[in-house]
Design an enzyme around this catalytic site. Structure first.
Site, PDB file in Angstrom:
ATOM      1  N   ARG A   1       0.790  -1.240   0.000  1.00  0.00           N
ATOM      2  CA  ARG A   1       0.000   0.000   0.000  1.00  0.00           C
ATOM      3  C   ARG A   1       0.822   1.290   0.000  1.00  0.00           C
ATOM      4  O   ARG A   1       1.910   1.332   0.573  1.00  0.00           O
ATOM      5  CB  ARG A   1      -0.915   0.007   1.226  1.00  0.00           C
ATOM      6  CG  ARG A   1      -1.957  -1.069   1.127  1.00  0.00           C
ATOM      7  CD  ARG A   1      -2.783  -1.180   2.388  1.00  0.00           C
ATOM      8  NE  ARG A   1      -3.883  -2.113   2.163  1.00  0.00           N
ATOM      9  CZ  ARG A   1      -3.754  -3.447   2.199  1.00  0.00           C
ATOM     10  NH1 ARG A   1      -2.599  -4.003   2.471  1.00  0.00           N
ATOM     11  NH2 ARG A   1      -4.794  -4.220   1.956  1.00  0.00           N
TER      12      ARG A   1
ATOM     13  N   HIS B   1      -0.994  -2.577  -4.470  1.00  0.00           N
ATOM     14  CA  HIS B   1      -0.366  -3.404  -5.506  1.00  0.00           C
ATOM     15  C   HIS B   1      -0.255  -2.726  -6.878  1.00  0.00           C
ATOM     16  O   HIS B   1      -0.583  -3.320  -7.911  1.00  0.00           O
ATOM     17  CB  HIS B   1      -1.101  -4.747  -5.635  1.00  0.00           C
ATOM     18  CG  HIS B   1      -1.022  -5.593  -4.392  1.00  0.00           C
ATOM     19  ND1 HIS B   1       0.060  -5.569  -3.533  1.00  0.00           N
ATOM     20  CD2 HIS B   1      -1.894  -6.498  -3.856  1.00  0.00           C
ATOM     21  CE1 HIS B   1      -0.142  -6.413  -2.539  1.00  0.00           C
ATOM     22  NE2 HIS B   1      -1.321  -6.984  -2.702  1.00  0.00           N
TER      23      HIS B   1
ATOM     24  N   HIS C   1       3.101 -12.639  -5.412  1.00  0.00           N
ATOM     25  CA  HIS C   1       1.904 -12.780  -4.582  1.00  0.00           C
ATOM     26  C   HIS C   1       1.329 -14.203  -4.631  1.00  0.00           C
ATOM     27  O   HIS C   1       0.118 -14.400  -4.703  1.00  0.00           O
ATOM     28  CB  HIS C   1       0.859 -11.756  -5.043  1.00  0.00           C
ATOM     29  CG  HIS C   1      -0.102 -11.341  -3.991  1.00  0.00           C
ATOM     30  ND1 HIS C   1      -1.147 -12.129  -3.597  1.00  0.00           N
ATOM     31  CD2 HIS C   1      -0.172 -10.224  -3.233  1.00  0.00           C
ATOM     32  CE1 HIS C   1      -1.835 -11.504  -2.651  1.00  0.00           C
ATOM     33  NE2 HIS C   1      -1.260 -10.345  -2.411  1.00  0.00           N
TER      34      HIS C   1
ATOM     35  N   GLU D   1       5.075 -12.457   1.322  1.00  0.00           N
ATOM     36  CA  GLU D   1       5.522 -11.500   0.300  1.00  0.00           C
ATOM     37  C   GLU D   1       6.724 -10.722   0.811  1.00  0.00           C
ATOM     38  O   GLU D   1       6.571  -9.770   1.579  1.00  0.00           O
ATOM     39  CB  GLU D   1       4.394 -10.521  -0.028  1.00  0.00           C
ATOM     40  CG  GLU D   1       3.067 -11.161  -0.357  1.00  0.00           C
ATOM     41  CD  GLU D   1       1.910 -10.182  -0.155  1.00  0.00           C
ATOM     42  OE1 GLU D   1       2.014  -9.006  -0.509  1.00  0.00           O
ATOM     43  OE2 GLU D   1       0.885 -10.619   0.394  1.00  0.00           O
TER      44      GLU D   1
HETATM   45  C1  BGC Z   1      -2.508  -7.557   1.118  1.00  0.00           C
HETATM   46  C2  BGC Z   1      -3.946  -7.762   1.525  1.00  0.00           C
HETATM   47  C3  BGC Z   1      -4.804  -7.750   0.292  1.00  0.00           C
HETATM   48  C4  BGC Z   1      -4.309  -8.833  -0.632  1.00  0.00           C
HETATM   49  C5  BGC Z   1      -5.068  -8.800  -1.917  1.00  0.00           C
HETATM   50  C6  BGC Z   1      -2.124  -8.676   0.228  1.00  0.00           C
HETATM   51  O1  BGC Z   1      -0.820  -8.509  -0.201  1.00  0.00           O
HETATM   52  O2  BGC Z   1      -1.659  -7.458   2.204  1.00  0.00           O
HETATM   53  O3  BGC Z   1      -4.386  -6.758   2.412  1.00  0.00           O
HETATM   54  O4  BGC Z   1      -6.141  -7.954   0.595  1.00  0.00           O
HETATM   55  O5  BGC Z   1      -2.966  -8.662  -0.903  1.00  0.00           O
HETATM   56  O6  BGC Z   1      -5.148 -10.042  -2.453  1.00  0.00           O
END
Ligand code: BGC
Length: 339
Positions: free
Chosen positions: A80, A105, A175, A304
């Protein structure tokens, strides 16, 4: 050994190419050019049973709609950015608000929703793209390369390289949602995290800038622990993340060790990065995955590795700034063993 094939087509007809990389032990990685995505990672357990340890989809179009970033490389800035804006060199850059008031992201169409150039070497799959100046609001033409290498020692290494022609910000990670039993809830997996501290989050899962000690909290994974043991405890930080969705401040050495409940598979994560977001799949909604497999709430966890989220905001956070002409490099390895 590598093999290339057409995985499918996007809704506008663009073909999605895939590459498969396998080693002599039967471990096999499939990567898509769309999102530089890990679509499948098959690891045989001690009994020789092949287990796909990442969640994924069967079709290209499901990846297009992939709201959970399954297996993708996220960027230009993963995680974020508070207030969906940042200042650099005296200028303010405005980004998309795709997660409440924040950017998540990379924005509305981050690196996970782009087609990369894909090429294969003997033991590697290399993805490359140039993210143009102004894409999703970020400055600088960013030349990015992601290299997946699979060794005969069952180690998958993901290496990220980036250069820019103007000062910019970068924070790349993969991810993938891991499930070492190949399906079902991951709450019964065992996890160790090499961190004594984690970053406090606000209600929007954005770090407040405060470092918290894991000691005496549900966030303590210094000793191996079943993931589900403390996840429902009454705890302000667990409430903020609806479970674990926090960045750990890695101590160095091993970042994490994940152990399946039934398969006997174990994965050790090492990285040169300072942080790791442990996300316990709290927002994963029910859906169909590969081979019709059920995916549901907490059926996979993300580990991650990355710079701390919102890194420009706080003194003491490693800087995500990439200066013009400099090269950013980082690598993370996932080593698999079968017990
Ligand atoms: C975040 C989560 C988010 C997710 C989305 C993660 O990397 O930390 O807050 O909801 O990604 O798939």
């Amino acid at each position: 050994m590598t093999e290339e094939f057409i995985f499918g087509k996007l809704s506008d007809g663009t073909p999605v190419r895939a590459a498969k990389l396998s080693n002599k032990n039967g471990m096999c990685l499939t990567v898509l050019d769309y999102g530089a995505t890990v679509q499948s990672l098959i690891v045989p357990n001690a009994a020789g049973k092949p287990i796909d340890v990442v969640l994924g989809y069967e079709s290209a179009q499901e990846y297009e709609e992939n709201d959970a970033y399954l297996g993708a490389v996220v960027g230009r800035v993963g995680n974020r950015i508070g207030g969906a804006a940042f200042s650099l060199g005296g200028k303010t850059y405005t980004l998309a608000k795709n997660d409440g008031a924040n950017t998540l992201h990379g924005g509305t169409r981050g690196f996970d929703k782009r087609t990369w150039d894909l090429c294969c070497g003997e033991n590697e799959i290399v993805l490359h793209r140039v993210s143009p100046d102004g894409e999703e609001g970020y400055p600088g033409n960013l030349d990015v390369q992601v290299r997946y290498a699979l060794g005969e020692d069952n180690v998958l290494t993901i290496a990220y390289t980036a250069t820019s022609d103007a000062d910019t910000v970068v924070n790349l990670t993969n991810h993938s949602y891991f499930n070492l039993d190949g399906g079902g809830s991951v709450l019964n997996h065992k996890l160790t995290i090499g961190a004594e501290r984690f970053l406090e989050n606000d209600n929007g899962c954005l770090p407040t800038g405060k470092f918290l000690s894991v000691a005496g909290t549900p966030f303590d994974f210094r000793e191996e622990k079943v993931i589900g043991r403390d996840i429902c405890q009454e705890n302000e930080q667990l409430r903020c993340g609806s479970g674990y969705d926090h960045n750990y401040v890695l101590s160095g050495g091993t970042a994490a060790i994940l152990r399946g409940a039934e398969s006997g598979l174990c994965m050790r994560v090492t990285t040169d990065l300072p942080g790791m977001q442990f996300y316990s799949g709290n927002f994963l909604t029910p859906r169909r995955g590969k081979g019709g497999q059920q995916i549901d709430y907490r059926y996979g966890i993300c580990l991650e590795t990355q710079l701390f989220p919102n890194g420009l905001q706080f003194w003491g956070f490693p800087s995500p700034i990439l200066h013009a002409g400099e090269q950013m490099y980082s690598e993370t390895s996932f080593a698999f063993t079968a017990e």
